[in-house]
Design an enzyme around this catalytic site. Structure first.
Site, PDB file in Angstrom:
ATOM      1  N   SER A 149      27.931  56.144  17.934  1.00 25.58           N
ATOM      2  CA  SER A 149      28.858  55.678  16.917  1.00 25.58           C
ATOM      3  C   SER A 149      30.294  55.919  17.374  1.00 25.58           C
ATOM      4  O   SER A 149      30.714  55.375  18.387  1.00 25.58           O
ATOM      5  CB  SER A 149      28.545  56.346  15.587  1.00 25.58           C
ATOM      6  OG  SER A 149      29.197  55.716  14.520  1.00 25.58           O
TER       7      SER A 149
ATOM      8  N   ASP B  29      22.935  47.180  11.420  1.00 23.75           N
ATOM      9  CA  ASP B  29      23.889  48.285  11.305  1.00 23.75           C
ATOM     10  C   ASP B  29      25.102  47.873  10.464  1.00 23.75           C
ATOM     11  O   ASP B  29      25.811  46.937  10.821  1.00 23.75           O
ATOM     12  CB  ASP B  29      24.355  48.691  12.709  1.00 23.75           C
ATOM     13  CG  ASP B  29      25.115  50.007  12.730  1.00 23.75           C
ATOM     14  OD1 ASP B  29      25.669  50.395  11.686  1.00 23.75           O
ATOM     15  OD2 ASP B  29      25.149  50.627  13.799  1.00 23.75           O
TER      16      ASP B  29
ATOM     17  N   HIS C  87      22.086  51.683  11.671  1.00 20.93           N
ATOM     18  CA  HIS C  87      22.920  52.608  12.432  1.00 20.93           C
ATOM     19  C   HIS C  87      22.133  53.812  12.933  1.00 20.93           C
ATOM     20  O   HIS C  87      22.449  54.367  13.983  1.00 20.93           O
ATOM     21  CB  HIS C  87      24.080  53.068  11.542  1.00 20.93           C
ATOM     22  CG  HIS C  87      25.165  53.781  12.273  1.00 20.93           C
ATOM     23  ND1 HIS C  87      25.995  53.145  13.174  1.00 20.93           N
ATOM     24  CD2 HIS C  87      25.575  55.081  12.239  1.00 20.93           C
ATOM     25  CE1 HIS C  87      26.869  54.005  13.654  1.00 20.93           C
ATOM     26  NE2 HIS C  87      26.637  55.195  13.106  1.00 20.93           N
TER      27      HIS C  87
END
Length: 626
Positions: free
Chosen positions: A474, A559, A594
């Site tokens: 991320s 995501d 995610h």
């Protein structure tokens, strides 16, 4: 935009709402097989469709903007993602047996049939149960057979004479028919009669909240759709929840006891917990004095508060370190007695005494001392620069990456790896200023801190450039992209998980979920100063014709935090410009978001794949004939 703090009345008479590989075999001639493999082993080349992006008199050309499809259904986009997945699977096919071996190792460390530490709340003990072979948990409770007050020595009775175990909700049943299933919140009403839970079946973190009768499991009222997982009971029949607006932004934002307060703070980059007794009711609190600080045994560790009972003197906390498995303790704030209620069983011959954790500090370019936590197996390392290393970093959002336990990483550590967490600026480990010195117009400190940690580890013989691998997810994936552009010579391999790499384009588009709320972290590039600063480090905008190390990039099609198109574009541009022959692999999960896949064993597959890639990149993997 409104706060969205909405209370709903639940009526007992409300109507109930119930909702709810194949393998082909073919005869292939040897020549055809080689030709098919050669095609699959050719890296996909994304077509170029130039798109000019102008701001502040600066024009950027994005040849791969077309890879963004908000519907996630365009045939050309899906075809490209599938081609990347096929290429990745082909290149990694020679280490598939190793991947399977690592997966088996990781899974073998898990006690599959287990229960969590029961929490006494009202007239019940509440706990989660896992079952052998099952991906998800059961939410359970038992009656408390006594009216005695809660103490650190409280134990839930089990066995044939114990109160009956009641399964409130079985996630394994709810997950049937879904490729992805996650419960983001599970909240029992104060009187124990109702349960509210938030369910996500796509991985997009858009939840549907259901209320059920805790005994019968029957639905009560209508579900709440398209909201966050932030839910709380306000009394026995009112539920407070947080809504979202059209682009998925949440519409909003001391552990106190009747006679005590437990203060969680930080000191020298580590958690600190102090329990204080409060003055009698009606007396002013004044300044807290005479507290009991809880002692922890490891040089670096992670401590998190657990749910505790307001009327008791017992505070419950979760503890682990990189060598100490997750543990739940009850601490008596009057006597200072700490009782271990549960420590996770780690199978597969794990012995914590075989491992060493260290706390070291590296000097950043401006002289700031950056803490690092190090883990290694003392009988498997030389500490002379010859050992392989995996260095992890994040450094954003004031998030503290405290050194907690991770079963998966022992498949590397037991193979002689040194595992390190760099607690770089932008995180919250060293306080608010630590965060502020790694955000907005100070963001580059995050990247140079990480590079300084890598250089320190090399200089002090923990590893060498030829054995140094790095990993981040991320915002940590942004870190990976930035340092790879800045110092590609420093690393042998990098894994960028769901990486936020197209910083400038994303932050200029307020229609993308989370963009406007993210301006406080990265800056608003509609302002010229921020635009050019962000452009100076945005990974996609700084890919250039140079050699890069071996790189694995992952993404999730659904995501909502980092659009899959960011890593897709990043890989496409790397393929276009990089001058080396090192591995560049892209794996996009087409049924996840995610946080990858949802099942507890499915998640382990990602770790096994990542570690197999790292071992392959280092030349430490046995190769199988194709």
């Amino acid at each position: 935009m409104h706060l969205g703090r909405i209370a709903i009345q639940l009526h007992a008479s409300a109507p109930l709402l119930f909702s709810r590989r194949a393998t082909a075999t073919a005869l292939v001639l040897p020549h055809s097989r080689r030709a098919a493999f050669a095609m699959a082993a050719t890296p996909p080349v994304a077509r170029k469709v130039p798109r000019e992006l102008a701001q502040h008199g600066d024009v950027r050309v994005d040849n791969y903007y077309w890879l963004r499809d908000d519907s996630r259904s365009h045939p050309d986009v899906l075809a490209h993602l599938r081609a990347e997945n096929l290429y990745t699977a082909t290149i990694m096919s020679d280490v598939k047996n190793l991947e399977d071996e690592i997966y088996a190792e990781i899974r073998a460390r898990i006690k599959e049939d287990d229960i969590g530490a029961p929490l006494r709340k009202g007239q019940y003990y509440y706990y989660n149960r896992t079952l052998t072979g099952k991906e998800y948990v059961q939410h359970c409770r038992r009656l408390v057979p006594t009216d005695a007050p809660v103490t650190v020595y409280d134990v839930m009775p089990t066995g044939p004479n114990a109160p009956h175990e009641h399964i409130i909700l079985d996630e394994n049943v709810k997950a049937e028919g879904h490729d992805y299933y996650s419960i983001g919140a599970f909240k029992v009403s104060p009187n124990g009669k109702l349960v509210a839970y938030a369910q996500d079946t796509k991985g997009d973190e858009i939840y549907t909240v259901y209320v059920i009768d805790a005994e019968s499991g029957k639905f009560v009222g209508q579900p709440l759709e398209g909201i966050t997982s932030d839910i709380e009971w306000a009394g026995d029949d009112h539920l407070v929840y947080i809504t979202m607006d059209a682009i998925l932004r949440p519409d909003k934002s001391f552990q106190l006891f009747e006679n005590h307060i437990a203060v969680y703070e930080r000191q020298n980059g580590l958690p600190k917990v102090t329990a204080y007794r409060l003055p009698a009711t009606g007396e002013p609190i004044g300044q807290l004095q005479g507290g009991r600080e809880i002692d922890f045994v490891d040089p670096a560790y992670d401590v998190e508060p657990e749910q505790s009972q307001f009327g008791s003197s017992v505070v419950r906390f979760h503890y682990s370190s990189m060598r100490t498995p997750p543990s739940v303790f009850d601490y008596d704030m009057d006597s200072g007695v700490s009782v271990l209620k549960k420590i996770d069983t780690v199978l597969g011959g794990f012995d914590a005494s075989n491992y060493v954790t260290e706390r070291k500090w590296a000097a950043a370019s401006d002289g700031t001392q950056i803490p690092m936590t190090i883990l290694y197996r003392k009988d498997r390392v030389n500490l002379d620069g010859s050992d392989p290393m995996l260095l992890y970093g994040y450094g954003s959002y004031e998030i503290c990456i405290d050194p907690s336990f991770g079963r998966s990483r022992f498949s590397l550590v037991d193979r002689g790896f040194i595992y390190v967490i760099a607690h770089i600026r932008g995180g919250g480990e060293m306080g608010r200023k630590w965060y502020e010195d790694g955000k907005l117009l100070n963001k580059r400190n995050t990247f140079t801190d990480f590079i300084a940690c890598a250089e320190h580890l090399i200089e002090n013989k923990y590893c060498s450039k030829e054995k140094l691998c790095i990993n981040g997810r991320s915002a940590g994936g942004l870190l990976m992209g930035a340092v790879l552009n800045m110092r590609p010579d420093l690393f042998k391999a990098a894994v960028a998980g769901v990486p936020f790499v197209d910083v400038l384009t994303t932050m200029l588009d307020p229609t993308i979920p989370l963009t406007t709320s993210e301006w406080e972290e990265w800056g608003d590039p509609r302002k010229e100063e921020y635009y050019y600063y962000m452009k100076s480090y945005s990974p996609v905008d700084n890919v250039k014709a140079q050699g890069y190390p071996n790189i694995l990039v992952t993404a999730g099609l659904n995501d909502p935090r980092v659009m899959y198109s960011e890593p897709a574009k990043y890989v496409a541009k790397l393929r276009e410009l990089k001058t080396d022959d090192n591995l560049l692999l892209f794996k996009c999960e087409l049924g996840a978001g995610h946080f990858s896949k949802s099942g507890r064993f499915e998640k382990l597959r990602e770790d096994a794949f990542t570690y197999a890639f790292i071992l392959k990149a280092l030349g430490m993997a046995p190769k199988a004939a194709l």
